[in-house]
Scaffold this active site. Sequence first.
Site, PDB file in Angstrom:
ATOM      1  N   GLN A  48       1.286  24.103  19.302  1.00 49.77           N
ATOM      2  CA  GLN A  48       0.232  24.040  18.292  1.00 49.77           C
ATOM      3  C   GLN A  48      -1.124  23.599  18.829  1.00 49.77           C
ATOM      4  OE1 GLN A  48       3.079  21.845  15.548  1.00 49.77           O
ATOM      5  NE2 GLN A  48       1.937  23.020  14.052  1.00 49.77           N
ATOM      6  N   ASN A 194      12.849  18.604  17.167  1.00 49.90           N
ATOM      7  CA  ASN A 194      12.030  18.420  15.982  1.00 49.90           C
ATOM      8  C   ASN A 194      12.469  19.381  14.891  1.00 49.90           C
ATOM      9  OD1 ASN A 194       9.518  17.447  14.529  1.00 49.90           O
ATOM     10  ND2 ASN A 194       9.242  19.672  14.508  1.00 49.90           N
ATOM     11  N   GLU A 195      12.756  18.862  13.716  1.00 51.42           N
ATOM     12  CA  GLU A 195      13.099  19.678  12.539  1.00 51.42           C
ATOM     13  C   GLU A 195      14.021  20.839  12.888  1.00 51.42           C
ATOM     14  OE1 GLU A 195       9.880  21.003  10.076  1.00 51.42           O
ATOM     15  OE2 GLU A 195       8.964  19.020  10.007  1.00 51.42           O
ATOM     16  N   TYR A 339       7.525  15.392   3.798  1.00 56.50           N
ATOM     17  CA  TYR A 339       6.242  15.824   3.229  1.00 56.50           C
ATOM     18  C   TYR A 339       6.238  15.911   1.710  1.00 56.50           C
ATOM     19  CZ  TYR A 339       4.749  17.275   7.940  1.00 56.50           C
ATOM     20  OH  TYR A 339       4.377  17.296   9.256  1.00 56.50           O
ATOM     21  N   TRP A 447       1.034  13.179  10.623  1.00 58.83           N
ATOM     22  CA  TRP A 447       0.848  14.553  11.080  1.00 58.83           C
ATOM     23  C   TRP A 447      -0.434  15.045  10.450  1.00 58.83           C
ATOM     24  CZ3 TRP A 447       3.038  17.581  14.705  1.00 58.83           C
ATOM     25  CH2 TRP A 447       2.551  18.902  14.747  1.00 58.83           C
ATOM     26  N   GLU A 454      -1.009  26.268  12.759  1.00 65.23           N
ATOM     27  CA  GLU A 454       0.036  25.926  11.794  1.00 65.23           C
ATOM     28  C   GLU A 454       0.989  27.123  11.614  1.00 65.23           C
ATOM     29  OE1 GLU A 454       1.152  23.208  10.573  1.00 65.23           O
ATOM     30  OE2 GLU A 454       2.496  24.112   9.094  1.00 65.23           O
ATOM     31  N   TRP A 455       1.658  27.496  12.715  1.00 61.76           N
ATOM     32  CA  TRP A 455       2.724  28.506  12.694  1.00 61.76           C
ATOM     33  C   TRP A 455       2.303  29.792  11.959  1.00 61.76           C
ATOM     34  CZ3 TRP A 455       5.240  26.572  16.511  1.00 61.76           C
ATOM     35  CH2 TRP A 455       5.332  25.189  16.646  1.00 61.76           C
TER      36      TRP A 455
END
Length: 516
Positions: A48, A194-195, A339, A447, A454-455
């Site tokens: 990113q 991560n995630e 989130y 974050w 952002e993807w």
Amino acid sequence: MAVSRTTVLIGAFLSVLTNGIDSQREERFIYGAFPPDFMWGVATSAYQIEGAWNEDGKGPSIWDTFTHTPGRTLNGDNGDFACDSYHKIHDDVEMIARLGVQFYRFSISWPRLLPDGTLYHINEMGIAYYNALINALLSHGIQPMVTLYHWDLPQALQNIGGWYNESLVEYFNDYARLCFHRFGDRVRYWVTFNEPSSVSWLGYGIGIFAPGLEEPGTGPYKATHTIIKAHVRAYYTYQREFKPGQRGMVGISVDSDWKEPASDSHVDREAAERAILFKLGWFADPIYGASGDYPDVMKEYIGKKSHAQGLEYSRLPSFTEEDKMQNRGAADFFGLNHYTSQIVSHHENKPHSPDYGHDQDVQNIHDPNWKNSTLDWLKVVPWGMRKLLRWIKARYGDVPVYITESGVSDFGRLADRDRVDYFRMYINNVLQAIHEDGCNVKGFTAWALMDNFEWTSGYSQKFGLFHVDFTDPDRRRTPRDSAIYYAKIVHQNGYMKMLREFKKKCERIYQKEKEI
Ligand SMILES: *[C@@H]1O[C@H](CO)[C@@H](O)[C@H](O)[C@H]1NC(C)=O
Ligand SMILES: *[C@@H]1O[C@H](CO)[C@@H](O)[C@H](O)[C@H]1NC(C)=O
């Protein structure tokens, strides 16, 4: 950005008035400090921010391949240049230092170190970049928290099946060992994955993330099975070979929304519980739970549905007894990315084609009264943070929890009132969870440090405490109001009610000490 006490009080009062009917959903605000050893941080990830996608010997990752395929991301955006962090260690570290945080969570790009994913070729220039970053952080008193896998798998490993192929357990272990060996003398916090549910579901289920596979009934379960094994294997490698000398900690960062039952009915409460177990428990139960295995409710539902679909075996792979023994307790801390929240009701799906979403028999909706952001999925629900932390404590006990991500997107103004409000209220709910529920939360990570790629949303979504000018070849960084506000929370280690009086008192004590 000083939020005055009056504003806070009026805000709290108004929210009680508007939400007061449902005591569970009102916004509460408390003053107070976090425990003295509480750690504050800020996060990014390699793909990113780094750019330099093919420089100095880096190999391609699945995100390079994915973003270079037309139609995959908004406006065809990609991470080729991003924030140019590969060339901006000085700027990045200076920003982090300005926030006053104790740690910086960043990720290592696997193909920057190992261009084809294996030890066949080690790229020393990639090693040099992370060495320079780590050293610059430490020279400012900032601890590195290093994520090993933030989604940018070496393309060469995708070519042999990616996370479907169990040999990735060994390849990941080799890569992890290399990182522990080369950086571990200076790194005390390691996050393996991560995630991982984003990898499994978005990457192998619905295909909106790299590698873009659409196998919703089997892909996520197969990919997850390998990822959990890879985490556990790397955890023991650290335990055996590095921990005695380096004394660091290894965890995994799972992500979960809070799932609020749509009603008090038994079926809705069970549905909400099931939804959390399918999302968070999928990874956390094997590692932090008592069984070392997937949640019973997943085994039951996926087994039942697989049977109805005429399959001989459950689409959910099973762990052996030996796997389960290894899984159980294979982490030193619990990393949580959080989130947003959803309202969940029971919804029995008609016989359907295999699908991780349908397997759950739930319906997720947003309360229309929740505050929005610029992303559809991200509604601002501060109390969900506290409830999720409570849920984690109830299920997994007192394992130290580090919130490894939390934040909100907007269109990017410098006066980012909405992001200030988000952090004020989400962090306050962490404080409530610690003080009022006894949750063992050890750290919070905002974050993100700065706007970044952002993807699939490309550069349209801004999550940064710092604004980045993507039209400037120099990618100039500018602090937003939220950066100043976050620095204040970090500095106060919480929320002080009478800051001015407190400061005067401290000064008087300090003066007396000097006189003595
Ligand atoms: C899995 O990886 C190995 C290399 O370690 C390779 O030989 C094998 O063909 C791969 N399996 C698949 C299904 O691609
Ligand atoms: C969010 O809600 C506000 C108030 O309802 C509205 O003005 C704004 O346009 C919405 N923003 C987005 C991104 O939907």
